[in-house]
Design a protein around this motif. Structure first.
Motif, PDB file in Angstrom:
ATOM      1  N   GLY A 243     -46.296 -18.828 -16.367  1.00 19.97           N
ATOM      2  CA  GLY A 243     -46.102 -17.436 -16.725  1.00 19.97           C
ATOM      3  C   GLY A 243     -47.509 -16.845 -15.951  1.00 19.97           C
ATOM      4  N   VAL A 244     -48.479 -17.473 -15.450  1.00 21.22           N
ATOM      5  CA  VAL A 244     -49.612 -16.892 -14.770  1.00 21.22           C
ATOM      6  C   VAL A 244     -49.267 -16.868 -13.332  1.00 21.22           C
ATOM      7  CG1 VAL A 244     -52.074 -17.115 -14.071  1.00 21.22           C
ATOM      8  CG2 VAL A 244     -51.272 -17.734 -16.490  1.00 21.22           C
ATOM      9  N   ARG A 245     -49.374 -15.423 -12.746  1.00 16.30           N
ATOM     10  CA  ARG A 245     -49.030 -15.170 -11.543  1.00 16.30           C
ATOM     11  C   ARG A 245     -50.212 -15.630 -10.640  1.00 16.30           C
ATOM     12  NH1 ARG A 245     -47.017 -10.411 -13.866  1.00 16.30           N
ATOM     13  NH2 ARG A 245     -44.893 -10.016 -13.692  1.00 16.30           N
ATOM     14  N   CYS A 246     -49.739 -15.932  -9.346  1.00 20.73           N
ATOM     15  CA  CYS A 246     -50.652 -16.281  -8.144  1.00 20.73           C
ATOM     16  C   CYS A 246     -50.537 -15.027  -7.112  1.00 20.73           C
ATOM     17  CB  CYS A 246     -50.625 -17.577  -7.403  1.00 20.73           C
ATOM     18  SG  CYS A 246     -51.731 -17.684  -5.894  1.00 20.73           S
ATOM     19  N   TYR A 247     -51.697 -14.125  -7.031  1.00 19.32           N
ATOM     20  CA  TYR A 247     -51.456 -13.041  -6.119  1.00 19.32           C
ATOM     21  C   TYR A 247     -52.270 -13.418  -4.960  1.00 19.32           C
ATOM     22  CZ  TYR A 247     -49.937 -10.106  -9.924  1.00 19.32           C
ATOM     23  OH  TYR A 247     -49.362  -9.275 -11.210  1.00 19.32           O
ATOM     24  N   ILE A 258     -46.118 -15.709   0.517  1.00 19.57           N
ATOM     25  CA  ILE A 258     -45.062 -14.999  -0.256  1.00 19.57           C
ATOM     26  C   ILE A 258     -43.914 -15.503  -0.152  1.00 19.57           C
ATOM     27  CG2 ILE A 258     -44.077 -12.514  -0.461  1.00 19.57           C
ATOM     28  CD1 ILE A 258     -46.638 -11.372   0.846  1.00 19.57           C
ATOM     29  N   ALA A 259     -43.353 -15.873   1.073  1.00 18.16           N
ATOM     30  CA  ALA A 259     -42.008 -16.404   1.001  1.00 18.16           C
ATOM     31  C   ALA A 259     -42.093 -17.586   0.124  1.00 18.16           C
ATOM     32  CB  ALA A 259     -41.725 -16.859   2.536  1.00 18.16           C
ATOM     33  N   GLY A 260     -43.025 -18.288  -0.048  1.00 15.10           N
ATOM     34  CA  GLY A 260     -43.022 -19.697  -0.832  1.00 15.10           C
ATOM     35  C   GLY A 260     -42.205 -20.846  -0.410  1.00 15.10           C
ATOM     36  N   ASP A 261     -42.100 -21.823  -1.386  1.00 14.98           N
ATOM     37  CA  ASP A 261     -41.425 -22.901  -1.002  1.00 14.98           C
ATOM     38  C   ASP A 261     -40.719 -23.328  -2.220  1.00 14.98           C
ATOM     39  OD1 ASP A 261     -43.196 -24.030  -2.878  1.00 14.98           O
ATOM     40  OD2 ASP A 261     -44.591 -24.807  -1.136  1.00 14.98           O
ATOM     41  N   ASP A 262     -40.079 -24.759  -2.318  1.00 18.77           N
ATOM     42  CA  ASP A 262     -39.185 -25.135  -3.401  1.00 18.77           C
ATOM     43  C   ASP A 262     -39.927 -25.194  -4.822  1.00 18.77           C
ATOM     44  OD1 ASP A 262     -40.620 -27.416  -2.559  1.00 18.77           O
ATOM     45  OD2 ASP A 262     -38.677 -28.588  -2.326  1.00 18.77           O
ATOM     46  N   GLN A 263     -41.340 -25.141  -4.385  1.00 20.35           N
ATOM     47  CA  GLN A 263     -42.259 -25.147  -6.009  1.00 20.35           C
ATOM     48  C   GLN A 263     -42.786 -23.991  -6.213  1.00 20.35           C
ATOM     49  OE1 GLN A 263     -44.579 -28.784  -6.183  1.00 20.35           O
ATOM     50  NE2 GLN A 263     -43.642 -29.438  -4.042  1.00 20.35           N
ATOM     51  N   GLY A 264     -42.357 -23.071  -5.611  1.00 22.49           N
ATOM     52  CA  GLY A 264     -43.018 -21.675  -5.894  1.00 22.49           C
ATOM     53  C   GLY A 264     -43.401 -20.617  -4.908  1.00 22.49           C
ATOM     54  N   PHE A 265     -43.911 -19.594  -5.179  1.00 29.15           N
ATOM     55  CA  PHE A 265     -44.242 -18.524  -4.250  1.00 29.15           C
ATOM     56  C   PHE A 265     -45.549 -17.898  -4.599  1.00 29.15           C
ATOM     57  CE2 PHE A 265     -40.857 -16.800  -6.817  1.00 29.15           C
ATOM     58  CZ  PHE A 265     -41.684 -15.465  -7.194  1.00 29.15           C
TER      59      PHE A 265
END
Length: 383
Positions: A243-247, A258-265
């Motif tokens: 629930g904690v975002r990475c900006y 921003i596009a991210g990968d299969d483990q997050g963005f």
């Protein structure tokens, strides 16, 4: 029409500007990412100010630029590094900017987050630093905006080790009315922040940073990472509580993060999204459809401009940002609070113009060309 631009070796070369801009329409907020543009302030060019005096801000032009960003669906990160906090804009000016910006956001339904720091101090004890943070946090919360807890030069100077950071940030997070964004700004953006989180060893500093987040996950909306190290950001975001975002604050690697990968963005809170606002918004709307390839095709070509603007000394990137705002017609002059328009060389500014023009960032390319020519003439370049 051609324009002669100075190169780093002192020679002049011909450049043919584009004649048509790219077309970017206004739009609604995004669905797949939360995206903030850290916005610049517009100086009052007619104010009789001298070095060291309080900043004189053109409030009408400053707020108009925020409405421009909101119209494209972007959030505004107010009174942050891009607004020259600690580089021309003092706390009194920042507080006024926060109040005015938050009121404007309410009027137009725009999203806003505002910087909370300790820049009313030059030095202080941990208790004094907490009090300074509290004063600024109260201003942001009373304005009805989300708080961004920025890194503190005073805390970097006063802290004896990681424990001081844990105490100060723990105190602030416990009393915050709503979840905040924690900002880790690296020394490339501000040399006074060397050793933040209690160590110059980034691995050790990361552990302290994550300990702060883990102790207060309900009070941390997200973390903004501005270290210009893509892999470190990816490693850190994978360890954030649910629930904690990475900006991302990485102005060198933002498309891939921003596009991210299969483990997050990563979400985004970026200074480069000041000049890139409409183009960046268009790219994120493409990403909202699930089209990662189309997103990268729009945003990847902007990285060369961003790396140019943010080249060392990185903290002077604001000069290029304001230049592009002037060339794009968002303000009537190229003047900055604190006289920071002089912080970059003419060849640097000329290259910024060329790269931005090639991307189609100027709504009126002819206006941008004429303004660039007028700047060149001030430096003695014959038209």
């Amino acid at each position: 029409m051609t324009i002669r631009l100075p190169a780093a070796d002192g020679t002049l070369r011909a450049y043919e500007p584009r004649t048509e801009p790219q077309a970017f329409s206004a739009g609604t907020p995004f669905t797949s990412r939360t995206v903030f543009s850290a916005a610049h302030v517009v100086a009052d060019p007619y104010a009789d100010v001298s070095p060291g005096s309080p900043a004189a801000v053109d409030w009408d032009a400053t707020l108009a630029f925020r409405r421009h960003l909101w119209s494209h669906g972007l959030g505004v990160a107010e009174a942050m590094d891009t607004a020259q906090r600690g580089m021309g804009l003092d706390w009194a000016g920042a507080a006024e900017l926060i109040r005015r910006g938050a009121a404007e956001a309410r009027a137009v339904g725009g999203r806003i987050a505002c910087g909370v720091g300790t820049d009313q101090l030059t030095a202080g004890s941990p208790a004094g630093i907490r009090a300074a943070y509290e004063e600024q946090l109260a201003v942001v919360e009373e304005a009805g905006a989300q708080a961004v807890l920025m890194a503190s030069r005073a805390l970097a100077a006063a802290a004896k080790g990681p424990e001081d950071y844990l105490v100060v940030y723990g105190h602030l997070l416990r009393q915050a009315a709503e979840p905040v964004i924690l900002h880790w700004l690296g020394p490339m953006f501000d040399p006074a922040l060397e050793g933040y989180w209690g160590s110059a060893d980034l691995d050790a500093a990361t552990e302290t940073f994550l300990e702060v987040v883990a102790a207060h996950p309900d009070k941390v909306d997200g973390v903004k990472i501005s270290l210009l190290d893509a892999q470190r950001e990816v490693d850190l975001r994978r360890r954030l509580p649910q629930g904690v975002r990475c900006y991302t604050g990485d102005d060198f690697h933002y498309p891939e993060l921003i596009a991210g990968d299969d483990q997050g963005f990563s979400h985004a809170l970026l200074g480069i999204f000041d000049p890139l606002g409409p183009l960046a918004a268009e790219a994120v709307r493409v990403l909202d459809t699930g089209d990662v390839k189309g997103f990268r095709e729009l945003l990847d070509p902007t990285v060369e401009l961003s790396r140019h603007l943010f080249q060392p000394p990185t903290r002077f990137y604001k000069t290029g940002v304001v230049l592009l705002a002037w060339l794009a017609g968002h303000q009537s002059h190229f003047t900055m609070v604190g006289g920071l328009q002089s912080a970059r060389s003419l060849p640097h500014l000329a290259r910024a113009y060329e790269l931005a023009d090639s991307l189609g960032l100027f709504p009126d390319p002819r206006l941008a060309e004429e303004r660039m020519k007028s700047l060149l003439s001030v430096y003695g370049v014959d038209r």
